[in-house]
Design an enzyme around this catalytic site. Structure first.
Site, PDB file in Angstrom:
ATOM      1  N   ASP A  71      -2.995   2.503  -5.983  1.00 27.46           N
ATOM      2  CA  ASP A  71      -1.884   2.553  -5.034  1.00 27.46           C
ATOM      3  C   ASP A  71      -1.768   1.303  -4.162  1.00 27.46           C
ATOM      4  O   ASP A  71      -1.079   1.323  -3.139  1.00 27.46           O
ATOM      5  CB  ASP A  71      -1.990   3.802  -4.140  1.00 27.46           C
ATOM      6  N   GLU A  72      -2.415   0.227  -4.565  1.00 26.52           N
ATOM      7  CA  GLU A  72      -2.330  -1.020  -3.796  1.00 26.52           C
ATOM      8  C   GLU A  72      -2.188  -2.208  -4.733  1.00 26.52           C
ATOM      9  O   GLU A  72      -2.770  -2.214  -5.827  1.00 26.52           O
ATOM     10  CB  GLU A  72      -3.609  -1.257  -2.975  1.00 26.52           C
ATOM     11  N   ASP A 121       0.857  -1.183   0.000  1.00 29.56           N
ATOM     12  CA  ASP A 121       0.000   0.000   0.000  1.00 29.56           C
ATOM     13  C   ASP A 121       0.895   1.235   0.000  1.00 29.56           C
ATOM     14  O   ASP A 121       1.634   1.460   0.962  1.00 29.56           O
ATOM     15  CB  ASP A 121      -0.890  -0.039   1.256  1.00 29.56           C
TER      16      ASP A 121
END
Lengths: 55, 422
Positions: free
Chosen positions: B106-107, B11
């Site tokens: 973003d993960e 993350d």
């Protein structure tokens, strides 16, 4: 590397970040640069072969 | 198999704001918020940790954020920059395993079961990934390591920023015992409210709740799934194919610069959005048969309507014609205020006031077929197809909306070229 903006010459001391955006058939390479005191965003269009100082 | 898996959840920390701070050294260490820019109608998409320490939160309105943090630096987001960075970060992940699932911008999940030993063990592998991202982009990430995706995602959230948390299988019950059930990915607000009414607040309570009762309340599949989630069980694989799944709908929406009471102005924005949807559909080779319209008024009431079409479309103007039939002009015009009899205005009869103009409008195309292009026997339809193809070619070459309909040229949305092309 240097560039002129508003009649003043700036020396690029650091390239802080770079990324690529597509604009139609062009790939525009963006560079976040600084001369130690100011930051600018420069872009290079790889189809038009032109540099630009972004707002 | 689940016992022996090594799953990572990675993350990126305060992603958009961190990218902007990496670009501009003068932003580092300062409270930064990335969103729609300085405007009363925009919200914060991401805040830097310095801003978060001052109380600024994601989804907070910009004016509220500036009120609680007057020296907040608000930056208009640049999605192309963040998407490019994500693609480059994914290339780093693929050097360590080919089982990479992009969960969001973003993960990501990585399955390193078969590759960790090659890199000196899973912890060493994770440190290498973090070092590479830090060195190349100046960004930090939090990594959770666990035998499955569910727990790996919980683990990554335990230490932010720049965290690295390993959860062994035998420690899962202790980790989850007092964790609020809503912290599990897959339990949303509605499910959490139902669970609370059943007396379940934590994962430990969910794990020990009789599964038969959960089945009775949620159905067989969901009931068993929730029971397993409470126990930290999840055998879903890290699936790279999810990254390439076909679209189920294409949509565009826009929060207008001001609450709009002019129907002609709303129509102009709607046409622009429909053109964007049509353009994306044609680019991906889709034609759709269901058009959906979303309207939100200035008082935050609103509605969603959809219409199934007799034929499949990818022409923005055809999408616009169908969407227009779903909009009720009476609820936009201030002249209708107080004069709109309930029997003719479905929105007012449903308790929706809609008296402050339109704040947001969105359109969606779904019900896709792909790769089918039948020649029409109607000449003007074929001519329209050719005109669209020519427009697409020009926009492919020179950039989005370099050629478009004259009626939307004055739109601020049109000037922003709302469609991303990366």
């Amino acid at each position: 590397m240097w560039f002129i903006n508003d009649g003043r010459k700036y020396l690029v001391r650091e390239i802080n970040y770079e990324w690529v955006k597509k604009n139609g058939a062009s790939k525009v390479h963006h560079f976040a640069v600084s001369d130690g005191a100011n930051t600018f965003e420069l872009s290079f269009d790889d189809l038009e072969l032109t540099w630009k100082i972004e707002d | 198999m689940e016992d022996r898996r090594l799953i990572l959840h990675i993350d990126m920390n305060s992603y958009f704001a961190s990218v902007e701070q990496a670009c501009d050294p003068f932003l580092r260490g300062k409270p930064v918020a990335v969103g729609g820019g300085i405007s009363k109608r925009t919200v914060v998409a991401t805040a830097s940790y310095e801003a978060r320490a001052r109380g600024v939160k994601t989804a907070m309105s910009t004016w509220e954020a500036l009120r609680i943090c007057p020296d907040l630096i608000v930056i208009e987001g640049d999605m192309a920059k963040y998407l490019h960075t994500t693609r480059e970060i994914l290339k780093i992940f693929y050097r360590y395993t080919d089982l990479v699932e992009e969960f969001s911008i973003d993960e990501a999940f990585l399955d390193v079961t078969g590759t960790a030993e090659r890199f000196g063990g899973v912890l060493q592998l994770c440190r290498r990934i973090k070092d590479e991202i830090k060195k190349r982009f100046g960004l930090t990430c939090s990594i959770g390591i666990a035998p499955n995706k569910l727990v790996a995602k919980v683990a990554s959230g335990l230490q932010k920023p720049d965290g690295l948390v390993l959860v062994e299988k035998e420690n899962i019950p202790l980790l989850l015992k007092n964790l609020p059930a809503k912290e599990l990915c897959g339990i949303g607000k509605r499910t959490d409210e139902i669970l609370k009414r059943m007396g379940i607040r934590t994962c430990g309570q969910l794990a020990s709740y009789p599964v038969q009762n959960l089945i009775e309340r949620f159905g067989l599949v969901q009931g068993v799934r929730l029971s397993n989630m409470g126990k930290g069980k999840d055998d879903s694989p890290v699936d790279p194919q999810k990254n390439r799944s076909n679209a189920r709908s294409i949509s565009h929406s826009y929060t207008l610069p001001k609450n709009e009471t002019s129907f002609s102005a709303v129509k102009s924005y709607l046409l622009q959005l429909c053109e964007q949807v049509g353009r994306r559909a044609r680019k991906q080779g889709y034609k759709g048969c269901t058009v959906s319209l979303y309207v939100r008024y200035g008082d935050f009431s609103g509605y969603c309507r959809q219409k199934k079409l007799k034929n499949y479309v990818d022409n923005g103007f055809e999408i616009y014609e169908k969407a227009l039939k779903l909009i009720n002009p009476l609820c936009i015009s201030p002249l209708a205020r107080g004069r709109c009899p309930e029997q003719t205005c479905p929105e007012r009869s449903r308790g929706r006031r809609g008296t402050e103009g339109v704040r947001m409008i969105g359109v969606s195309l779904s019900g896709f077929i792909k790769g089918i292009d039948q020649i029409s026997l109607i000449e003007h339809r074929e001519n329209t197809k050719k005109a669209l193809a020519a427009m697409d070619k020009i926009n492919d070459r020179f950039g989005e909306f370099k050629i478009t309909r004259a009626s939307i040229l004055h739109n601020k949305l049109g000037q922003k070229c709302g469609m991303r092309d990366v």
